[in-house]
Motif scaffolding. Structure first.
Motif, PDB file in Angstrom:
ATOM      1  N   TYR B  31      59.007  47.699  33.794  1.00 34.80           N
ATOM      2  CA  TYR B  31      60.023  46.983  33.260  1.00 34.80           C
ATOM      3  C   TYR B  31      59.678  46.682  31.871  1.00 34.80           C
ATOM      4  O   TYR B  31      58.525  46.283  31.520  1.00 34.80           O
ATOM      5  CB  TYR B  31      59.832  45.387  34.124  1.00 34.80           C
ATOM      6  CG  TYR B  31      60.799  44.366  33.888  1.00 34.80           C
ATOM      7  CD1 TYR B  31      60.672  43.529  32.573  1.00 34.80           C
ATOM      8  CD2 TYR B  31      61.794  44.054  34.747  1.00 34.80           C
ATOM      9  CE1 TYR B  31      61.649  42.644  32.485  1.00 34.80           C
ATOM     10  CE2 TYR B  31      62.656  43.068  34.226  1.00 34.80           C
ATOM     11  CZ  TYR B  31      62.530  42.376  33.318  1.00 34.80           C
ATOM     12  OH  TYR B  31      63.518  41.419  33.167  1.00 34.80           O
ATOM     13  N   TYR B  35      63.692  41.107  22.999  1.00 35.12           N
ATOM     14  CA  TYR B  35      64.111  39.752  22.913  1.00 35.12           C
ATOM     15  C   TYR B  35      64.318  39.781  21.179  1.00 35.12           C
ATOM     16  O   TYR B  35      63.656  40.454  20.512  1.00 35.12           O
ATOM     17  CB  TYR B  35      62.788  38.865  23.257  1.00 35.12           C
ATOM     18  CG  TYR B  35      62.602  38.750  24.673  1.00 35.12           C
ATOM     19  CD1 TYR B  35      61.898  39.518  25.487  1.00 35.12           C
ATOM     20  CD2 TYR B  35      63.217  37.478  25.203  1.00 35.12           C
ATOM     21  CE1 TYR B  35      61.961  39.411  26.802  1.00 35.12           C
ATOM     22  CE2 TYR B  35      62.978  37.246  26.543  1.00 35.12           C
ATOM     23  CZ  TYR B  35      62.380  38.309  27.533  1.00 35.12           C
ATOM     24  OH  TYR B  35      62.143  38.031  28.780  1.00 35.12           O
ATOM     25  N   GLN B  37      63.836  36.556  18.333  1.00 33.64           N
ATOM     26  CA  GLN B  37      63.233  35.096  18.229  1.00 33.64           C
ATOM     27  C   GLN B  37      63.744  34.390  16.708  1.00 33.64           C
ATOM     28  O   GLN B  37      63.745  35.073  15.866  1.00 33.64           O
ATOM     29  CB  GLN B  37      61.614  35.252  18.021  1.00 33.64           C
ATOM     30  CG  GLN B  37      60.947  33.960  18.105  1.00 33.64           C
ATOM     31  CD  GLN B  37      59.648  34.073  18.003  1.00 33.64           C
ATOM     32  OE1 GLN B  37      58.895  35.002  17.727  1.00 33.64           O
ATOM     33  NE2 GLN B  37      58.657  32.963  18.531  1.00 33.64           N
ATOM     34  N   LEU B  43      62.795  32.619  22.516  1.00 36.01           N
ATOM     35  CA  LEU B  43      62.824  33.917  22.601  1.00 36.01           C
ATOM     36  C   LEU B  43      64.162  34.112  23.637  1.00 36.01           C
ATOM     37  O   LEU B  43      63.982  33.566  24.813  1.00 36.01           O
ATOM     38  CB  LEU B  43      61.645  34.506  23.315  1.00 36.01           C
ATOM     39  CG  LEU B  43      60.618  34.642  22.210  1.00 36.01           C
ATOM     40  CD1 LEU B  43      58.935  34.373  23.188  1.00 36.01           C
ATOM     41  CD2 LEU B  43      60.340  35.991  21.402  1.00 36.01           C
ATOM     42  N   GLN B  45      66.764  36.827  25.605  1.00 34.91           N
ATOM     43  CA  GLN B  45      66.588  38.079  26.058  1.00 34.91           C
ATOM     44  C   GLN B  45      67.859  38.851  25.633  1.00 34.91           C
ATOM     45  O   GLN B  45      68.901  38.398  25.875  1.00 34.91           O
ATOM     46  CB  GLN B  45      66.379  38.052  27.710  1.00 34.91           C
ATOM     47  CG  GLN B  45      65.979  39.670  28.119  1.00 34.91           C
ATOM     48  CD  GLN B  45      65.510  39.400  29.784  1.00 34.91           C
ATOM     49  OE1 GLN B  45      66.003  38.391  30.368  1.00 34.91           O
ATOM     50  NE2 GLN B  45      64.625  40.282  30.166  1.00 34.91           N
ATOM     51  N   TYR B  48      67.154  44.179  29.252  1.00 32.12           N
ATOM     52  CA  TYR B  48      66.159  44.676  30.022  1.00 32.12           C
ATOM     53  C   TYR B  48      66.365  45.813  30.820  1.00 32.12           C
ATOM     54  O   TYR B  48      67.346  46.241  31.038  1.00 32.12           O
ATOM     55  CB  TYR B  48      65.599  43.218  30.999  1.00 32.12           C
ATOM     56  CG  TYR B  48      66.486  43.217  31.981  1.00 32.12           C
ATOM     57  CD1 TYR B  48      67.584  42.217  31.669  1.00 32.12           C
ATOM     58  CD2 TYR B  48      66.330  43.378  33.261  1.00 32.12           C
ATOM     59  CE1 TYR B  48      68.358  41.605  32.728  1.00 32.12           C
ATOM     60  CE2 TYR B  48      67.447  43.371  34.415  1.00 32.12           C
ATOM     61  CZ  TYR B  48      68.376  42.235  34.094  1.00 32.12           C
ATOM     62  OH  TYR B  48      69.052  41.900  35.020  1.00 32.12           O
ATOM     63  N   MET B  50      64.731  47.876  34.399  1.00 30.52           N
ATOM     64  CA  MET B  50      63.820  47.821  35.577  1.00 30.52           C
ATOM     65  C   MET B  50      63.166  49.171  35.684  1.00 30.52           C
ATOM     66  O   MET B  50      62.152  49.128  36.478  1.00 30.52           O
ATOM     67  CB  MET B  50      64.753  47.540  36.823  1.00 30.52           C
ATOM     68  CG  MET B  50      65.646  46.448  36.514  1.00 30.52           C
ATOM     69  SD  MET B  50      64.646  44.842  37.058  1.00 30.52           S
ATOM     70  CE  MET B  50      64.502  44.870  39.061  1.00 30.52           C
ATOM     71  N   LYS B  57      72.163  43.702  30.879  1.00 30.82           N
ATOM     72  CA  LYS B  57      72.173  42.715  29.812  1.00 30.82           C
ATOM     73  C   LYS B  57      71.522  41.330  30.171  1.00 30.82           C
ATOM     74  O   LYS B  57      71.278  40.902  31.209  1.00 30.82           O
ATOM     75  CB  LYS B  57      73.788  42.429  29.688  1.00 30.82           C
ATOM     76  CG  LYS B  57      74.735  43.302  29.393  1.00 30.82           C
ATOM     77  CD  LYS B  57      76.069  42.951  29.193  1.00 30.82           C
ATOM     78  CE  LYS B  57      77.009  43.949  28.978  1.00 30.82           C
ATOM     79  NZ  LYS B  57      78.636  43.539  28.880  1.00 30.82           N
ATOM     80  N   GLY B  58      70.794  40.910  28.963  1.00 26.64           N
ATOM     81  CA  GLY B  58      70.280  39.540  29.114  1.00 26.64           C
ATOM     82  C   GLY B  58      71.146  38.523  28.681  1.00 26.64           C
ATOM     83  O   GLY B  58      72.306  38.739  28.954  1.00 26.64           O
ATOM     84  N   ASP B  59      70.850  37.552  27.830  1.00 32.68           N
ATOM     85  CA  ASP B  59      71.665  36.512  27.483  1.00 32.68           C
ATOM     86  C   ASP B  59      72.308  36.646  26.275  1.00 32.68           C
ATOM     87  O   ASP B  59      73.333  36.010  26.062  1.00 32.68           O
ATOM     88  CB  ASP B  59      70.670  35.187  27.470  1.00 32.68           C
ATOM     89  CG  ASP B  59      70.312  34.738  28.801  1.00 32.68           C
ATOM     90  OD1 ASP B  59      69.008  34.294  28.781  1.00 32.68           O
ATOM     91  OD2 ASP B  59      71.005  34.782  29.572  1.00 32.68           O
ATOM     92  N   PHE B  90      61.328  41.554  19.413  1.00 35.75           N
ATOM     93  CA  PHE B  90      60.123  41.862  20.154  1.00 35.75           C
ATOM     94  C   PHE B  90      60.502  42.681  21.300  1.00 35.75           C
ATOM     95  O   PHE B  90      61.324  42.500  22.058  1.00 35.75           O
ATOM     96  CB  PHE B  90      59.339  40.500  20.697  1.00 35.75           C
ATOM     97  CG  PHE B  90      58.668  39.960  19.696  1.00 35.75           C
ATOM     98  CD1 PHE B  90      59.211  38.784  19.063  1.00 35.75           C
ATOM     99  CD2 PHE B  90      57.364  40.490  19.170  1.00 35.75           C
ATOM    100  CE1 PHE B  90      58.065  38.183  18.148  1.00 35.75           C
ATOM    101  CE2 PHE B  90      56.574  39.773  18.448  1.00 35.75           C
ATOM    102  CZ  PHE B  90      57.155  38.672  17.566  1.00 35.75           C
ATOM    103  N   ARG B  97      59.036  43.660  37.604  1.00 39.44           N
ATOM    104  CA  ARG B  97      59.557  42.296  37.050  1.00 39.44           C
ATOM    105  C   ARG B  97      58.594  41.120  37.868  1.00 39.44           C
ATOM    106  O   ARG B  97      58.154  41.388  39.022  1.00 39.44           O
ATOM    107  CB  ARG B  97      61.017  42.308  37.583  1.00 39.44           C
ATOM    108  CG  ARG B  97      61.380  42.367  38.897  1.00 39.44           C
ATOM    109  CD  ARG B  97      62.689  42.182  39.337  1.00 39.44           C
ATOM    110  NE  ARG B  97      63.289  42.155  40.826  1.00 39.44           N
ATOM    111  CZ  ARG B  97      63.054  41.085  41.759  1.00 39.44           C
ATOM    112  NH1 ARG B  97      63.119  39.914  41.143  1.00 39.44           N
ATOM    113  NH2 ARG B  97      63.341  41.114  42.857  1.00 39.44           N
ATOM    114  N   GLY B  98      58.755  40.054  37.130  1.00 37.72           N
ATOM    115  CA  GLY B  98      58.152  38.977  37.856  1.00 37.72           C
ATOM    116  C   GLY B  98      56.525  38.874  37.272  1.00 37.72           C
ATOM    117  O   GLY B  98      55.551  38.332  38.113  1.00 37.72           O
TER     118      GLY B  98
END
Lengths: 110, 112
Positions: B31, B35, B37, B43, B45, B48, B50, B57-59, B90, B97-98
């Motif tokens: 993973y 990010y 910042q 931070l 995202q 990402y 896998m 896509k992140g946010d 970053f 994941r997790g």
């Protein structure tokens, strides 16, 4: 998606006192809750984490508690030292993404 | 030494000039994530991955691209940078994941 709120945004404590930082999350599917410490100009570093099947975890002067029902978790630092001064971030993850809080700037006054 | 390596550490560029920030990890992590910042926002995202050839896509993905052709590398591409992409970036990786992240040293990008 998940929403992680972190309080307070700034915290000053006297050396030797305890510090508590609190986070809430919105998604009941979140099951992993790490805490990161970021010193000035440095990268975030994992300091402790907790999973949803555990209520509390300790590592020397640092502890994290989790209340799944209330959807909040907290970082506790005891016997604070000047080197604990940093920005602390909580995070929550339950799927493919991590969601971070906005950070708490902790200052330990000698 | 187990690490996540980002390059460059600092970059000043002009609006519209394509750039790539490289990220490489030597821990065989599945993973990887990017990010940004920003003060007061924590931070956030961007993207990402896998595993190899699996990205999502992140946010805040607008204006960014990524690729994961090899397990160890996860470059961040800004096709046409704009001043609102001025930020501290970053790269981070985890075994899966997790799990907790290992972060790179960061890239401070300024777009003028």
């Amino acid at each position: 998606g998940e929403n992680v709120e972190q309080h307070p945004s700034t915290l000053s404590v006297q050396e030797g006192d305890s510090a508590v930082i609190k986070c809430t999350y919105s998604d009941s599917a979140s099951n992993y809750f790490p805490w990161y410490k970021q010193e000035l100009g440095k990268r975030p570093q994992l300091i402790i984490d907790i999973r949803s099947n555990v209520g509390e975890k300790k590592d020397q002067r640092i502890a994290v508690t989790l209340n799944k029902t209330a959807k909040h978790f907290s970082l506790h630092i005891t016997e604070t030292q000047p080197e604990d001064s940093a920005v602390y971030f909580c995070a929550a993850s339950g799927g493919n993404q991590f969601y971070f809080g906005t950070g708490t700037s902790l200052t330990v006054i000698p | 030494e187990a690490q996540v390596t980002q390059n460059p550490r600092y970059l000043i560029t002009v609006t519209g000039k394509k750039l790539t920030v490289t990220c490489s990890q030597n821990m065989n992590h599945e993973y990887m994530s990017w990010y940004r910042q920003d003060p007061g926002l924590g931070l956030r995202q961007i993207y990402y991955s896998m595993n190899v050839e699996v990205t999502d896509k992140g946010d805040v993905p607008e204006g960014y691209k990524v690729s994961r052709k090899e397990k160890r590398n996860f470059p961040l591409i800004l096709e046409s940078p704009s001043p609102n992409q001025t930020s501290l970036y970053f790269c981070a990786s985890s075994f899966r994941r997790g799990e907790g992240y290992t972060f790179g040293s960061g890239t401070r990008l300024t777009v003028v």
